[in-house]
Write a protein that holds these residues in place. Sequence first.
Motif, PDB file in Angstrom:
ATOM      1  N   PHE A  64       0.824  -1.205   0.000  1.00 30.17           N
ATOM      2  CA  PHE A  64       0.000   0.000   0.000  1.00 30.17           C
ATOM      3  C   PHE A  64       0.860   1.257   0.000  1.00 30.17           C
ATOM      4  O   PHE A  64       0.568   2.227  -0.706  1.00 30.17           O
ATOM      5  N   GLU A  65       1.920   1.266   0.800  1.00 31.93           N
ATOM      6  CA  GLU A  65       2.807   2.429   0.846  1.00 31.93           C
ATOM      7  C   GLU A  65       3.439   2.671  -0.521  1.00 31.93           C
ATOM      8  O   GLU A  65       3.494   3.810  -0.992  1.00 31.93           O
ATOM      9  N   ALA A  66       3.909   1.590  -1.155  1.00 29.74           N
ATOM     10  CA  ALA A  66       4.512   1.723  -2.483  1.00 29.74           C
ATOM     11  C   ALA A  66       3.475   2.191  -3.489  1.00 29.74           C
ATOM     12  O   ALA A  66       3.769   3.040  -4.344  1.00 29.74           O
ATOM     13  N   SER A  67       2.258   1.679  -3.391  1.00 29.24           N
ATOM     14  CA  SER A  67       1.180   2.102  -4.298  1.00 29.24           C
ATOM     15  C   SER A  67       0.881   3.582  -4.118  1.00 29.24           C
ATOM     16  O   SER A  67       0.673   4.304  -5.101  1.00 29.24           O
ATOM     17  N   GLY A  68       0.866   4.041  -2.883  1.00 31.74           N
ATOM     18  CA  GLY A  68       0.649   5.465  -2.616  1.00 31.74           C
ATOM     19  C   GLY A  68       1.732   6.315  -3.247  1.00 31.74           C
ATOM     20  O   GLY A  68       1.459   7.375  -3.828  1.00 31.74           O
ATOM     21  N   LYS A  69       2.968   5.860  -3.155  1.00 32.08           N
ATOM     22  CA  LYS A  69       4.069   6.599  -3.769  1.00 32.08           C
ATOM     23  C   LYS A  69       3.939   6.605  -5.284  1.00 32.08           C
ATOM     24  O   LYS A  69       4.190   7.623  -5.940  1.00 32.08           O
ATOM     25  N   PHE A  70       3.520   5.472  -5.838  1.00 30.57           N
ATOM     26  CA  PHE A  70       3.299   5.389  -7.281  1.00 30.57           C
ATOM     27  C   PHE A  70       2.235   6.393  -7.714  1.00 30.57           C
ATOM     28  O   PHE A  70       2.401   7.104  -8.702  1.00 30.57           O
ATOM     29  N   LEU A  71       1.155   6.462  -6.953  1.00 29.15           N
ATOM     30  CA  LEU A  71       0.065   7.381  -7.287  1.00 29.15           C
ATOM     31  C   LEU A  71       0.487   8.839  -7.228  1.00 29.15           C
ATOM     32  O   LEU A  71      -0.038   9.683  -7.944  1.00 29.15           O
ATOM     33  N   HIS A  72       1.448   9.128  -6.366  1.00 27.85           N
ATOM     34  CA  HIS A  72       1.961  10.498  -6.240  1.00 27.85           C
ATOM     35  C   HIS A  72       3.183  10.730  -7.132  1.00 27.85           C
ATOM     36  O   HIS A  72       3.899  11.714  -6.967  1.00 27.85           O
ATOM     37  N   ARG A  73       3.404   9.793  -8.020  1.00 31.61           N
ATOM     38  CA  ARG A  73       4.506   9.853  -8.997  1.00 31.61           C
ATOM     39  C   ARG A  73       5.883   9.895  -8.344  1.00 31.61           C
ATOM     40  O   ARG A  73       6.830  10.441  -8.912  1.00 31.61           O
ATOM     41  N   ASP A  74       5.975   9.333  -7.143  1.00 29.44           N
ATOM     42  CA  ASP A  74       7.270   9.158  -6.483  1.00 29.44           C
ATOM     43  C   ASP A  74       7.755   7.761  -6.900  1.00 29.44           C
ATOM     44  O   ASP A  74       7.675   6.800  -6.147  1.00 29.44           O
ATOM     45  N   TYR A  75       8.227   7.671  -8.139  1.00 29.81           N
ATOM     46  CA  TYR A  75       8.556   6.371  -8.704  1.00 29.81           C
ATOM     47  C   TYR A  75       9.747   5.718  -8.014  1.00 29.81           C
ATOM     48  O   TYR A  75       9.750   4.503  -7.811  1.00 29.81           O
ATOM     49  N   LYS A  76      10.728   6.514  -7.626  1.00 27.62           N
ATOM     50  CA  LYS A  76      11.877   5.945  -6.916  1.00 27.62           C
ATOM     51  C   LYS A  76      11.419   5.346  -5.580  1.00 27.62           C
ATOM     52  O   LYS A  76      11.804   4.236  -5.224  1.00 27.62           O
ATOM     53  N   GLY A  77      10.569   6.078  -4.845  1.00 25.75           N
ATOM     54  CA  GLY A  77      10.053   5.569  -3.577  1.00 25.75           C
ATOM     55  C   GLY A  77       9.192   4.331  -3.769  1.00 25.75           C
ATOM     56  O   GLY A  77       9.265   3.384  -2.978  1.00 25.75           O
TER      57      GLY A  77
END
Length: 183
Positions: A64-77
């Motif tokens: 979920f945390e990684a998905s949230g980062k993906f959604l916010h375009r924090d691709y490295k995170g």
Amino acid sequence: MANLYKKIAIHKRYRLAFWLWAVAIVFNGTIADAKSNIVFKGALGGQTAGGGGMAFSQEQQWMFEASGKFLHRDYKGAEEGYTKVLQSNNRHIDAYLQRAAVRREMDNGAGMQSDAKTALTLIDSELQQRSDADLYYERSLANRLLKQFDAAEQDLRKAMSLNKSANWDNDLKAIALERKMVQ
């Protein structure tokens, strides 16, 4: 449409980021458009989702945390988050698929292909044990990432035949659209 968003929010395999990516493509919108229509309180920051009292494992929380980062375009995170899941469980098909999608956004073609191929290998291994609609669906996603659209459509149709109640018509539309985009 409401059922689609509910399915995105609480899918049994927790494919949040990939589902949002697919929805955005199908509806010719953006990830932000899809995200703004989803109510998923608590899943990214706590132990429960939607007030339902559903507890998540550490792996699921990382997803979920990684998905949230993906959604916010924090691709490295996001990539780091999915990598953390894979360090914990190197047979986590969804983490490979999600990380492949992230790596595609990062223009890391080699990493994307490697993850998608690993997911295919794991799925094929699982399919030797059992025939399951979700596995065929996941294999369809991996084939889409690899631009193997005929195989993706075949797998999706097999998934649909195994699970008559699933509505993956939008995925068929996405495959057709992606096929046109690469021609």
